[in-house]
Design an enzyme around this catalytic site. Structure first.
Site, PDB file in Angstrom:
ATOM      1  N   LYS A   6       1.185 -93.416 -69.706  1.00 26.19           N
ATOM      2  CA  LYS A   6       1.333 -91.906 -69.343  1.00 26.19           C
ATOM      3  C   LYS A   6       2.915 -92.152 -68.743  1.00 26.19           C
ATOM      4  O   LYS A   6       3.896 -91.323 -69.164  1.00 26.19           O
ATOM      5  CB  LYS A   6       0.467 -91.312 -68.423  1.00 26.19           C
ATOM      6  N   TRP A  33     -11.791 -86.596 -67.714  1.00 25.38           N
ATOM      7  CA  TRP A  33     -11.643 -88.234 -67.222  1.00 25.38           C
ATOM      8  C   TRP A  33     -12.471 -88.328 -66.063  1.00 25.38           C
ATOM      9  O   TRP A  33     -13.037 -89.564 -66.112  1.00 25.38           O
ATOM     10  CB  TRP A  33     -10.206 -88.704 -66.945  1.00 25.38           C
ATOM     11  N   ASP A  89      -7.943 -92.875 -59.796  1.00 25.67           N
ATOM     12  CA  ASP A  89      -7.409 -93.119 -61.015  1.00 25.67           C
ATOM     13  C   ASP A  89      -6.044 -92.579 -60.970  1.00 25.67           C
ATOM     14  O   ASP A  89      -6.164 -91.085 -61.192  1.00 25.67           O
ATOM     15  CB  ASP A  89      -8.347 -92.320 -62.120  1.00 25.67           C
TER      16      ASP A  89
HETATM   17  C1  LIG Z   1      -5.269 -91.226 -70.452  1.00 27.52           C
HETATM   18  C2  LIG Z   1      -6.094 -91.299 -69.135  1.00 27.52           C
HETATM   19  C3  LIG Z   1      -7.206 -92.141 -69.134  1.00 27.52           C
HETATM   20  C4  LIG Z   1      -7.640 -93.189 -69.954  1.00 27.52           C
HETATM   21  O1  LIG Z   1      -6.629 -94.040 -70.438  1.00 27.52           O
HETATM   22  P1  LIG Z   1      -6.745 -94.985 -71.668  1.00 27.52           P
HETATM   23  O2  LIG Z   1      -5.843 -96.363 -71.076  1.00 27.52           O
HETATM   24  O3  LIG Z   1      -6.833 -94.517 -72.887  1.00 27.52           O
HETATM   25  O4  LIG Z   1      -8.342 -95.926 -71.470  1.00 27.52           O
HETATM   26  C5  LIG Z   1      -8.141 -92.145 -67.912  1.00 27.52           C
HETATM   27  N1  LIG Z   1      -7.751 -91.558 -66.855  1.00 27.52           N
HETATM   28  C6  LIG Z   1      -6.677 -90.347 -67.027  1.00 27.52           C
HETATM   29  C7  LIG Z   1      -6.379 -89.664 -65.829  1.00 27.52           C
HETATM   30  C8  LIG Z   1      -5.864 -90.419 -67.979  1.00 27.52           C
HETATM   31  O5  LIG Z   1      -4.930 -89.644 -68.313  1.00 27.52           O
END
Ligand SMILES: *Cc1c(COP(=O)(O)O)cnc(C)c1O
Length: 360
Positions: free
Chosen positions: A195, A103, A171
């Site tokens: 998540k 990511w 993030d």
């Molecule tokens: C799942 C995830 C993403 C991407 O998320 P989307 O909503 O599918 O774009 C980005 N960063 C992290 C740390 C993630 O776990």
């Protein structure tokens, strides 16, 4: 209601209480004679939910609406990889990024389209199985970007690196609400909801107001944080149902006693599984060896004997455990045990890990 142990990395398990309340809202919200799926985003019923959820989000994070803005946006966390540098980085400026996994790498790739990127720390050489501990930050960098929990690789930052006053952007997609951090250390955080915070379809952006004020305005309005901040995330039709469910999850978090209680529970849950893995080093190989770098949310491991992977998964499924297959890019196994994942599911996996050792 029939429930499995859902170890999926995202979309992921939600509290049963939230699902029950959401299903009522799908039928009718606030005695309005309408479903949450039917109400106008400009109407009183939705607006109340919207503003209450914004307030609750800041409260759960321990932040004040005086100093911070919370936004609900579409496009997933992946869109933030571009939106962040679009708003804060120009060709003459440098942003520092810490590269700790897939990511982060995607975030770096997008930022390079808008300005200079200095990779200030990376664990790519170790295939992201550790966290970097040495950083070379740029003096006067626009911001430092970090991925607090690396969902695919199974590492998680607890203390954040010291950035000497450079704004810290995170993030937090896979560990927002899981760890009782001091959220004042972040100038901007973003997280896709699916998540640990709700259903897919909404991404939360929480920013310090003084940082947000430094964003450029020279953007199409939908891609500008300032547009959404000015309109309280009601510039256009928001992902209303997803925001509603995030609100229910936040309510559930408060009922559980807040982030301190959840972190303690998460530490206990993760320890059950890591302890079982570490007890049988001849059979299991945890992907992250350094205990201080191990994620509480995504526990990654392999079998020493790869030939038994299929047997392992089938045995787990027979015991009601699903979603244990590792991410396609790294293989092996991954147990995602977010806030809503029950403790008895962690006990069940720990038991299974122990019993599998004795089945040839
Ligand atoms: C799942 C995830 C993403 C991407 O998320 P989307 O909503 O599918 O774009 C980005 N960063 C992290 C740390 C993630 O776990």
């Amino acid at each position: 209601m029939h429930r499995i142990y859902n170890f999926s990395a995202g979309p992921a398990v939600l509290p049963v209480q939230v699902l029950q309340e959401a299903s009522k809202g799908v039928l009718e919200i606030n005695n309005s004679g309408m479903s949450i799926l039917e109400v106008s985003h400009r109407g009183k019923d939705y607006e109340e939910i919207h503003h209450e959820t914004t307030e609750r989000l800041l409260r759960v994070l321990g932040l004040s609406a005086e100093t911070h803005t919370a936004l609900f946006l579409g496009g997933g966390a992946s869109m933030q990889f571009a939106m962040l540098p679009m708003n804060f980085l120009s060709k003459e400026q440098t942003a520092d990024y810490i590269n700790t996994g897939e990511w982060s790498s995607k975030a770096i790739k997008d930022a390079k389209r808008f300005g200079n990127v200095n990779v200030a720390g990376s664990s790519e050489d170790s295939l992201f199985s550790v966290l970097p501990t040495q950083f070379n930050f740029t003096t006067g960098a626009r911001y430092v970007h970090i991925t607090t929990n690396n969902t695919i690789e199974g590492t998680e930052f607890f203390p954040m690196p010291y950035t000497a006053g450079v704004p810290l952007v995170a993030d937090c997609s896979s560990d927002i609400f899981a760890v009782n951090r001091d959220h004042h250390q972040f100038d901007l955080m973003y997280a896709g909801a699916q998540k640990n915070a709700g259903p897919a379809g909404v991404t939360m952006v929480i920013a310090r107001k003084v940082f947000l004020e430094t964003a450029t305005e020279d953007l199409p309005p939908m891609l500008s944080y300032k547009t959404h901040a000015k309109a309280d995330s009601l510039y256009n039709t928001p992902p209303a149902f997803s925001i509603y469910v995030v609100g229910l999850v936040l309510k559930w978090i408060e009922e559980q006693g807040g982030l301190g209680k959840l972190e303690a529970r998460n530490r206990h849950k993760a320890a059950l599984i890591y302890d079982a893995l570490d007890s049988y080093p001849d059979v299991y190989e945890p992907a992250v060896k350094n205990i201080a770098h191990r994620s509480l949310m995504n526990i990654t491991f392999r079998l020493r004997d790869k030939g038994r992977e299929k047997q392992f998964l089938e045995g787990a499924e027979a015991k009601n455990m699903q979603g244990l297959k590792g991410h396609r890019s790294v293989g092996g196994f991954r147990a995602s045990v977010y806030n809503a994942f029950p403790e008895d599911g962690c006990e069940a996996l720990a038991e299974y890990l122990k019993s599998f050792v004795h089945t040839a």
